[in-house]
Design a protein around this motif. Structure first.
Motif, PDB file in Angstrom:
ATOM      1  N   MET A 187       0.845  -1.194   0.000  1.00 41.26           N
ATOM      2  CA  MET A 187       0.000   0.000   0.000  1.00 41.26           C
ATOM      3  C   MET A 187       0.880   1.243   0.000  1.00 41.26           C
ATOM      4  N   GLU A 188       0.506   2.229  -0.791  1.00 45.70           N
ATOM      5  CA  GLU A 188       1.306   3.436  -0.932  1.00 45.70           C
ATOM      6  C   GLU A 188       1.113   4.361   0.269  1.00 45.70           C
ATOM      7  N   ASN A 189       2.021   5.337   0.409  1.00 40.48           N
ATOM      8  CA  ASN A 189       1.945   6.276   1.518  1.00 40.48           C
ATOM      9  C   ASN A 189       0.927   7.375   1.229  1.00 40.48           C
ATOM     10  N   HIS A 190      -0.001   7.549   2.159  1.00 38.90           N
ATOM     11  CA  HIS A 190      -1.022   8.592   2.013  1.00 38.90           C
ATOM     12  C   HIS A 190      -1.290   9.183   3.388  1.00 38.90           C
ATOM     13  N   THR A 191      -1.500  10.484   3.423  1.00 43.63           N
ATOM     14  CA  THR A 191      -1.779  11.133   4.699  1.00 43.63           C
ATOM     15  C   THR A 191      -3.209  10.873   5.114  1.00 43.63           C
ATOM     16  N   PRO A 192      -3.485  10.936   6.429  1.00 41.22           N
ATOM     17  CA  PRO A 192      -4.848  10.656   6.902  1.00 41.22           C
ATOM     18  C   PRO A 192      -5.910  11.590   6.340  1.00 41.22           C
ATOM     19  N   SER A 193      -5.493  12.774   5.859  1.00 39.50           N
ATOM     20  CA  SER A 193      -6.473  13.720   5.325  1.00 39.50           C
ATOM     21  C   SER A 193      -6.819  13.468   3.866  1.00 39.50           C
ATOM     22  N   ASP A 194      -6.072  12.578   3.215  1.00 44.54           N
ATOM     23  CA  ASP A 194      -6.349  12.280   1.812  1.00 44.54           C
ATOM     24  C   ASP A 194      -7.719  11.622   1.670  1.00 44.54           C
ATOM     25  N   ALA A 195      -8.427  11.981   0.610  1.00 42.34           N
ATOM     26  CA  ALA A 195      -9.730  11.380   0.323  1.00 42.34           C
ATOM     27  C   ALA A 195      -9.729  10.903  -1.124  1.00 42.34           C
ATOM     28  N   TYR A 196     -10.326   9.745  -1.354  1.00 42.67           N
ATOM     29  CA  TYR A 196     -10.316   9.133  -2.678  1.00 42.67           C
ATOM     30  C   TYR A 196     -11.724   8.676  -3.044  1.00 42.67           C
ATOM     31  N   VAL A 197     -11.958   8.593  -4.329  1.00 43.43           N
ATOM     32  CA  VAL A 197     -13.232   8.092  -4.841  1.00 43.43           C
ATOM     33  C   VAL A 197     -12.952   7.135  -5.993  1.00 43.43           C
ATOM     34  N   ILE A 198     -13.931   6.273  -6.262  1.00 42.51           N
ATOM     35  CA  ILE A 198     -13.792   5.280  -7.326  1.00 42.51           C
ATOM     36  C   ILE A 198     -14.905   5.494  -8.352  1.00 42.51           C
ATOM     37  N   GLY A 199     -14.527   5.579  -9.616  1.00 37.03           N
ATOM     38  CA  GLY A 199     -15.489   5.590 -10.710  1.00 37.03           C
ATOM     39  C   GLY A 199     -15.459   4.250 -11.409  1.00 37.03           C
ATOM     40  N   ILE A 200     -16.633   3.684 -11.645  1.00 36.37           N
ATOM     41  CA  ILE A 200     -16.741   2.356 -12.254  1.00 36.37           C
ATOM     42  C   ILE A 200     -17.525   2.505 -13.551  1.00 36.37           C
ATOM     43  N   ASP A 201     -16.880   2.183 -14.657  1.00 43.62           N
ATOM     44  CA  ASP A 201     -17.451   2.411 -15.985  1.00 43.62           C
ATOM     45  C   ASP A 201     -17.683   1.082 -16.681  1.00 43.62           C
ATOM     46  N   TYR A 202     -18.955   0.764 -16.938  1.00 39.37           N
ATOM     47  CA  TYR A 202     -19.320  -0.450 -17.664  1.00 39.37           C
ATOM     48  C   TYR A 202     -19.493  -0.120 -19.140  1.00 39.37           C
ATOM     49  N   GLY A 203     -18.534  -0.575 -19.962  1.00 40.86           N
ATOM     50  CA  GLY A 203     -18.623  -0.389 -21.397  1.00 40.86           C
ATOM     51  C   GLY A 203     -19.259  -1.580 -22.074  1.00 40.86           C
ATOM     52  N   SER A 204     -19.195  -1.603 -23.399  1.00 41.71           N
ATOM     53  CA  SER A 204     -19.812  -2.692 -24.156  1.00 41.71           C
ATOM     54  C   SER A 204     -19.056  -4.004 -23.997  1.00 41.71           C
ATOM     55  N   ASP A 205     -17.722  -3.934 -23.844  1.00 40.99           N
ATOM     56  CA  ASP A 205     -16.902  -5.140 -23.833  1.00 40.99           C
ATOM     57  C   ASP A 205     -16.258  -5.439 -22.489  1.00 40.99           C
ATOM     58  N   SER A 206     -16.174  -4.448 -21.612  1.00 41.88           N
ATOM     59  CA  SER A 206     -15.441  -4.625 -20.361  1.00 41.88           C
ATOM     60  C   SER A 206     -15.889  -3.586 -19.351  1.00 41.88           C
ATOM     61  N   VAL A 207     -15.478  -3.812 -18.097  1.00 44.17           N
ATOM     62  CA  VAL A 207     -15.693  -2.831 -17.039  1.00 44.17           C
ATOM     63  C   VAL A 207     -14.325  -2.365 -16.569  1.00 44.17           C
ATOM     64  N   ARG A 208     -14.226  -1.071 -16.261  1.00 47.54           N
ATOM     65  CA  ARG A 208     -12.985  -0.559 -15.699  1.00 47.54           C
ATOM     66  C   ARG A 208     -13.301   0.279 -14.471  1.00 47.54           C
ATOM     67  N   ALA A 209     -12.402   0.221 -13.500  1.00 51.74           N
ATOM     68  CA  ALA A 209     -12.525   1.026 -12.284  1.00 51.74           C
ATOM     69  C   ALA A 209     -11.296   1.913 -12.176  1.00 51.74           C
ATOM     70  N   VAL A 210     -11.508   3.143 -11.728  1.00 53.81           N
ATOM     71  CA  VAL A 210     -10.427   4.102 -11.556  1.00 53.81           C
ATOM     72  C   VAL A 210     -10.503   4.672 -10.148  1.00 53.81           C
ATOM     73  N   LEU A 211      -9.384   4.617  -9.432  1.00 55.50           N
ATOM     74  CA  LEU A 211      -9.257   5.228  -8.122  1.00 55.50           C
ATOM     75  C   LEU A 211      -8.540   6.559  -8.288  1.00 55.50           C
ATOM     76  N   VAL A 212      -9.171   7.651  -7.863  1.00 58.97           N
ATOM     77  CA  VAL A 212      -8.584   8.976  -8.049  1.00 58.97           C
ATOM     78  C   VAL A 212      -8.645   9.771  -6.756  1.00 58.97           C
ATOM     79  N   SER A 213      -7.765  10.749  -6.662  1.00 59.15           N
ATOM     80  CA  SER A 213      -7.822  11.699  -5.561  1.00 59.15           C
ATOM     81  C   SER A 213      -9.070  12.555  -5.713  1.00 59.15           C
ATOM     82  N   ALA A 214      -9.842  12.643  -4.656  1.00 56.64           N
ATOM     83  CA  ALA A 214     -11.067  13.446  -4.710  1.00 56.64           C
ATOM     84  C   ALA A 214     -10.765  14.934  -4.746  1.00 56.64           C
ATOM     85  N   HIS A 215      -9.547  15.326  -4.405  1.00 50.18           N
ATOM     86  CA  HIS A 215      -9.201  16.744  -4.385  1.00 50.18           C
ATOM     87  C   HIS A 215      -8.520  17.213  -5.663  1.00 50.18           C
TER      88      HIS A 215
END
Length: 572
Positions: A1-29
């Motif tokens: 697991m990478e280093n992140h400060t306790p104040s960091d916030a993240y969100v996940i976008g989940i995209d269902y396409g025609s052939d596959s699904v992909r998820a992306v974890l991004v910084s919410a800020h």
């Protein structure tokens, strides 16, 4: 697991396409991508429940569930679970499926596990052509509200009600077992939250653009109209929904089961679902009177405009105009083309026929060598076609194409139309045909831009995103030349997933609005294609020929209308 400060916030976008699904974890800020994962649908890859000859394209919910677990678990492991504050799902649409009273997709039940009619009916499934025609005819003639008027005035076989009508007519067992029907994005949201079907927050985006939902007539079309369309729809309206919700709202929190399955916590907020193109437009930093072209297997063109400026304008022939379907408080307008990446992939498949049929018969190569050669040539083919087609000057080839191999979505939906080629000669080669196909996509796009502007919706900038926009410089340059305007290409490789992450950040309370999330999390633009003045006149002439060709083919292939008989037992 990478280093992140306790104040960091993240969100996940989940995209269902025609052939596959992909998820992306991004910084919410900042929108910075931490991790992404892609999972192809195993059953779909083999076209197990599809019949292309019938335009039947169905997807098993197990493909979606397996992809959800595989992708989200892989991205979630990069940061502490407590710092992942929200997630949101977008899907293709309209992709409805039947569910029982508990909201379980029928195909997950043993008795329906192998029944395509119990699965999700993918957007590109056109088995409901006859039903769409009925909806259009009856909406205009039944004597009451025309429920298609906020959907461009033409209902499509790609959409919610036409697909439901077709399935319940074709399959009595599914018709009896289907307590309700759900768009794919709504079903996944219900699955993740573990809520009850009757309280599930349904997507404004999906309902407004595809299910003829509108506040002015109290939500969905009336019971009287629906039973006029098909008696088997009787009672379904009250088992669906009344209210709809924008994608920045909270649908609930992860259930204990799904928090454990995904490696997250029950504090994680789940936002209301949306469609992939609309989420992609948000990531593409859409603003008033921008057109964002989400370019993949098909293309969806998304425009937003201030409600007070549009007023009562209705744009005919598009895929609907819905308050809040993209950005809450603004009108979202959708158009698009049914085949873009699919059209180019079709041509590649035609050219690869010898590889598929003759290579296995080779006595000179081992099976392993045959497979390696096929993969090598297939990988190189599109790049070489693009290079060779770009080198063809428009004056050196008179080949014209129509981009209707999967029907025409807009302007003026007609999924019964077919693609066509003209002006072939003994000198016509593959790059010339490929160039004509690319041009046809661009001419189809110009028709859409002109329809908006003819109806008083100015298009002030054009933004491209998605796989085609990022990978095909030839197509994008041609598009800029045909439209005679610059085309920006969004930086993000996973724009719909990033857009869903923006919705999730608003639902989780990290940003006060979608516009604020765009400003904080936007990735900007990779490049801009400028129109080539030397080509504009050439394309204007060919565009006019494309329009004439299209009118001829549409008239020549129109079905002969015969006087219909009264409703019979065939539809009872």
């Amino acid at each position: 697991m990478e280093n992140h400060t306790p104040s960091d916030a993240y969100v996940i976008g989940i995209d269902y396409g025609s052939d596959s699904v992909r998820a992306v974890l991004v910084s919410a800020h900042t929108g910075q991508e931490v991790a992404q994962a892609v999972h192809p649908y195993a059953r779909w890859k083999t076209k197990r429940y599809c019949n292309a000859a019938r335009n039947q394209f169905r997807q098993h919910p197990l493909d979606h569930i397996e992809g959800l677990e595989a992708t989200v678990r892989r991205v979630a492991q990069h940061v502490p679970a407590a710092q992942i504050k929200g997630l949101a799902v977008d899907t293709t649409g309209s992709t409805p499926g039947p569910v029982n009273e508990q909201g379980v997709a029928l195909a997950l039940l043993p008795e329906f596990a192998e029944n395509p009619n119990a699965m999700f009916v993918l957007w590109k499934d056109h088995t409901a052509l006859a039903e769409a025609a009925e909806i259009n005819h009856k909406a205009r003639t039944w004597g009451g509200e025309d429920y298609t008027r906020f959907s461009g005035g033409i209902y499509s076989s790609e959409w919610f009600w036409a697909k439901i009508m077709h399935v319940v007519r074709e399959d009595e067992a599914v018709a009896r077992a289907a307590y309700s029907w759900m768009e794919h994005c709504d079903w996944l949201t219900l699955l993740l939250t573990g809520g009850e079907l009757k309280t599930c927050k349904r997507s404004r985006c999906a309902a407004g653009h595809k299910a003829m939902w509108h506040e002015s007539w109290g939500g969905l079309p009336s019971e009287e109209f629906l039973t006029l369309l098909e008696p088997r729809l009787g009672g379904l309206r009250e088992r669906l929904f009344e209210q709809t919700y924008t994608a920045d709202e909270v649908a609930g929190h992860l259930s204990e089961e799904w928090a454990q399955r995904l490696g997250l916590t029950t504090d994680t907020v789940v936002a209301v679902g949306s469609f992939d193109a609309h989420a992609g437009a948000v990531a593409g930093e859409i603003e008033a009177y921008s057109m964002v072209k989400v370019m993949g297997t098909s293309t969806c063109d998304i425009v937003v405009a201030p409600m007070h400026e549009v007023g009562g304008k209705l744009v005919p022939g598009i895929c609907g105009q819905v308050d809040g379907s993209v950005i809450p408080g603004m009108l979202g307008l959708e158009a698009g083309q049914s085949a873009v990446g699919d059209l180019l992939a079709w041509f590649r498949g035609v050219l690869e026929w010898p590889l598929r049929t003759l290579l296995p018969q080779s006595a000179l190569l081992t099976p392993e060598q045959q497979q390696a050669l096929r993969e090598e040539l297939s990988d190189k083919m599109m790049a070489e076609l693009n290079r060779a087609a770009a080198a063809v000057h428009p004056d050196d080839s008179q080949v014209l194409a129509l981009d209707w191999v999967n029907g025409r979505r807009t302007p003026d939906a007609n999924q019964a139309l077919k693609g066509a080629l003209m002006n072939l000669t003994m000198g016509t080669d593959a790059p010339q045909i490929f160039r004509a196909l690319v041009e046809s996509i661009c001419y189809g796009s110009r028709l859409i831009v002109e329809r908006f502007e003819q109806e008083g919706i100015p298009i002030q900038q054009v933004i491209g995103l998605g796989g085609v926009a990022k990978k095909s410089g030839f197509l994008m340059q041609t598009l800029a030349d045909v439209l005679n305007r610059p085309i920006k290409v969004a930086e993000s490789d996973q724009a719909p997933a990033l857009g869903s992450a923006m919705y999730a950040a608003v639902a989780a309370g990290i940003h006060p609005s979608v516009e604020a999330a765009q400003r904080a999390m936007g990735n900007g633009f990779a490049q801009t294609y400028q129109p080539n003045p030397a080509r504009v006149a050439d394309y204007q002439r060919r565009y006019e020929q494309y329009q004439t060709f299209g009118q001829f083919v549409e008239q020549a292939t129109a079905p002969v209308e015969v006087e219909s008989e009264p409703e019979t037992a065939a539809h009872a």
